[in-house]
Design an enzyme around this catalytic site. Structure first.
Site, short mmCIF file in Angstrom:
data_model
loop_
_atom_site.label_atom_id
_atom_site.label_comp_id
_atom_site.label_asym_id
_atom_site.label_seq_id
_atom_site.Cartn_x
_atom_site.Cartn_y
_atom_site.Cartn_z
N LYS A 1 3.24 -7.25 -3.36
CA LYS A 1 2.54 -7.00 -2.10
C LYS A 1 3.43 -7.43 -0.93
CE LYS A 1 -1.91 -7.98 0.19
NZ LYS A 1 -3.22 -8.68 0.09
N SER B 1 -7.54 -6.05 0.63
CA SER B 1 -6.35 -5.62 1.32
C SER B 1 -5.18 -5.28 0.38
CB SER B 1 -5.89 -6.72 2.28
OG SER B 1 -5.54 -7.89 1.58
N SER C 1 -9.51 -9.82 -1.75
CA SER C 1 -8.50 -8.77 -1.67
C SER C 1 -7.74 -8.45 -2.95
CB SER C 1 -7.49 -9.09 -0.58
OG SER C 1 -8.02 -8.69 0.65
N1 GLN Z 1 -11.78 -8.16 3.33
C1 GLN Z 1 -11.64 -9.54 3.66
C2 GLN Z 1 -11.07 -9.68 5.05
O1 GLN Z 1 -10.79 -8.69 5.65
C3 GLN Z 1 -10.78 -10.24 2.66
C4 GLN Z 1 -9.35 -9.99 2.85
C5 GLN Z 1 -8.50 -10.74 1.89
O2 GLN Z 1 -8.98 -11.25 0.88
N2 GLN Z 1 -7.23 -10.84 2.22
O3 GLN Z 1 -10.90 -10.76 5.53
#
Ligand code: GLN
Length: 487
Positions: free
Chosen positions: A79, A154, A178
């Protein structure tokens, strides 16, 4: 669908080599339309693969040195929130469009020391903020099998890349879900270990009290292996814990369905709310019935503060983000556009630099700056910390009675591109079941169990007590075996 074990067998038999396999993945990546990668490190990867291929023959007599290098010749995707020395690392932001870090994340070093090959940097939501991978400055990632759908975020690039076979496994990061959400949407396994297990040195920070690295893989066994390789205390990250790492790989390998006998499986009542897709609910309940039929003890548990999870998370995450992202000032970090050099005041300079953030990132910086401003800190960040403590206690109480908990990963399967991007609140609610485990720092996993009538994957969420990845992997492996071909 090739797992690490299958690939190693193919290497042993001379049916493939690390170099051939790596070249094959680059061909697949270049032919794919998913936009899963931001940057490829082809020359670096092929060089690694060549050395491993030569060594396999000359040094190891054609037999993979599994104990010494358990990831020998395994091509991975990373990532783009994790740094790699000399490889562009963007965090899917214009702000870091040209950033070439001078050091490599500990997690990546550990994987490469175990023989893994890094193919490139995977697309993601900008600074890991999002649930659909539509917030990337490099364009959205496409779902692996349904091109009108999101892969989840994400770590959407990681989810799609593994599911579409553009790499064997990938690294994701999880702040509120995410890793687990895209794993569920894409039909693969995603694991977030206990907070403190894996060093975050080299992970670009979003919300430091929540951020974690973890694997996204095709099988529970592969997830266990990657996690085992990456875990352990690191003197470069003071939040890592010095807790013994068991052989989770062995646990995954040795677990049989009959080991479910006597396993106490908790079902949090608050996770079966109105608004869950009927098909998701049925799939999860169906799996719970299967576990019961095989001898698990199914025990209803209650986590009374679940209703505050999303609201509390969005105070803590945005506050920490506003602080972490203050470093992108165009002086120390972040691009400095030529216009900024014309600025006459400091404020004007910042304005010209910080336009490079995308709109979701800006929204969070503004919310977080507000929540932390003088006079509001006690009402928001401090209060959120107190609620977080209550949520942790909920879990501690429930884990007195059960070994693991199960729930859906998300209320729905992969939604359409654009469906929620105009409505941040709706988007934030997709993480309703994954956020509580993040708030409590608990290990959790997503395992595919079924498909809905459109062929979209449904994942089961498993949560275990702190530092008990062993029971998490055991339960996940049982679920994987019971799901069989229905996933
Ligand atoms: N969807 C959540 C956010 O936007 C979690 C994102 C994540 O785990 N990096 O904060």
């Amino acid at each position: 669908m090739k797992t690490i074990h299958e690939i190693h067998n193919a290497f042993d038999l001379g049916k493939s080599t690390p170099l051939e396999l790596t070249q094959q993945f680059f061909n697949q990546i270049k032919a794919s339309h998913h936009n899963a990668f931001i940057t490829l490190c082809e020359a670096r990867a092929l060089n690694q693969a060549q050395i491993l291929t030569d060594d396999l023959k000359l040094k190891y007599n054609g037999k993979v040195p599994r104990t010494e290098k358990p990831l020998y010749g395994i091509p991975l995707g990373i990532k783009d929130v994790l740094t790699m020395d000399g490889v562009r690392t963007t965090c899917a932001s214009k702000m870091l469009e040209n950033y070439i870090p001078p050091y490599t994340a500990t997690a990546v070093i550990k994987l490469e020391n175990a023989g893994a090959i890094s193919l490139g940097k995977l697309n993601m939501d900008e600074f890991a903020m999002g649930s659909s991978n539509e917030n990337s400055a490099f364009g959205p990632v496409i779902h692996p099998t349904h091109s009108d759908r999101v892969p989840g975020g994400s770590s959407g690039g990681s989810g799609t890349a593994v599911a579409a076979n553009l790499c064997v496994a990938a690294l994701g990061t999880d702040t509120g879900g995410s890793i687990r959400l895209p794993a569920s949407f894409c039909g693969i396994v995603g694991m977030k270990p206990t907070y403190g297990r894996i060093s975050r040195y080299g992970q670009i920070a979003f919300a430091s009290s929540l951020d974690q690295i973890g694997p996204m893989t095709k099988t529970v066994e592969d997830a266990a292996l990657l996690c085992e390789v990456m875990s352990g205390v690191d003197d470069k990250d003071s939040t890592t814990a010095d807790v013994k790492v068991d052989s989770w790989f062995k646990t995954a390998r040795d677990t049989k369905v009959e080991n479910v006998k006597g396993l106490r499986v908790g079902v949090p009542q608050e996770y079966f709310i109105d608004g869950i897709d009927a098909e998701v609910k049925n799939a999860i309940e169906g799996m719970i019935q299967k576990l019961k039929a095989e001898g698990a003890e199914i025990i209803p548990v209650t986590l009374p503060h679940t209703q505050y999870a999303v609201a509390t998370y969005y105070v803590i995450a945005v506050s920490e983000a506003s602080s972490n992202l203050s470093r992108y000032d165009g002086v120390r970090f972040g691009v400095r556009p030529p216009e900024a050099m014309q600025a006459r005041t400091l404020v004007d300079f910042y304005k010209k630099v910080r336009v490079n953030f995308g709109s979701e990132v800006k929204r969070r910086i503004i919310l977080g700056t507000f929540a932390l401003s003088s006079g509001y800190y006690d009402a928001y960040y401090r209060k959120a910390g107190q609620v977080r403590r209550l949520m942790r206690t909920d879990f501690e109480n429930a884990f007195q009675k059960v070994d693991v908990m199960v729930s859906p990963v998300s209320p729905s399967t992969a939604f359409k591109l654009g469906e929620k991007s105009k409505d941040p609140l709706k988007m934030y609610l997709t993480d309703i079941f994954t956020i509580p485990a993040s708030m409590a720092g608990l290990p959790a996993m997503s395992v595919p169990v079924a498909k809905d009538h459109q062929g979209l994957s449904i994942g089961m969420h498993l949560i275990a007590p702190r530092f008990n990845e062993n029971v998490l992997i055991k339960a996940a492996r049982i679920v994987e075996l019971l799901a069989g071909d229905s996933k």
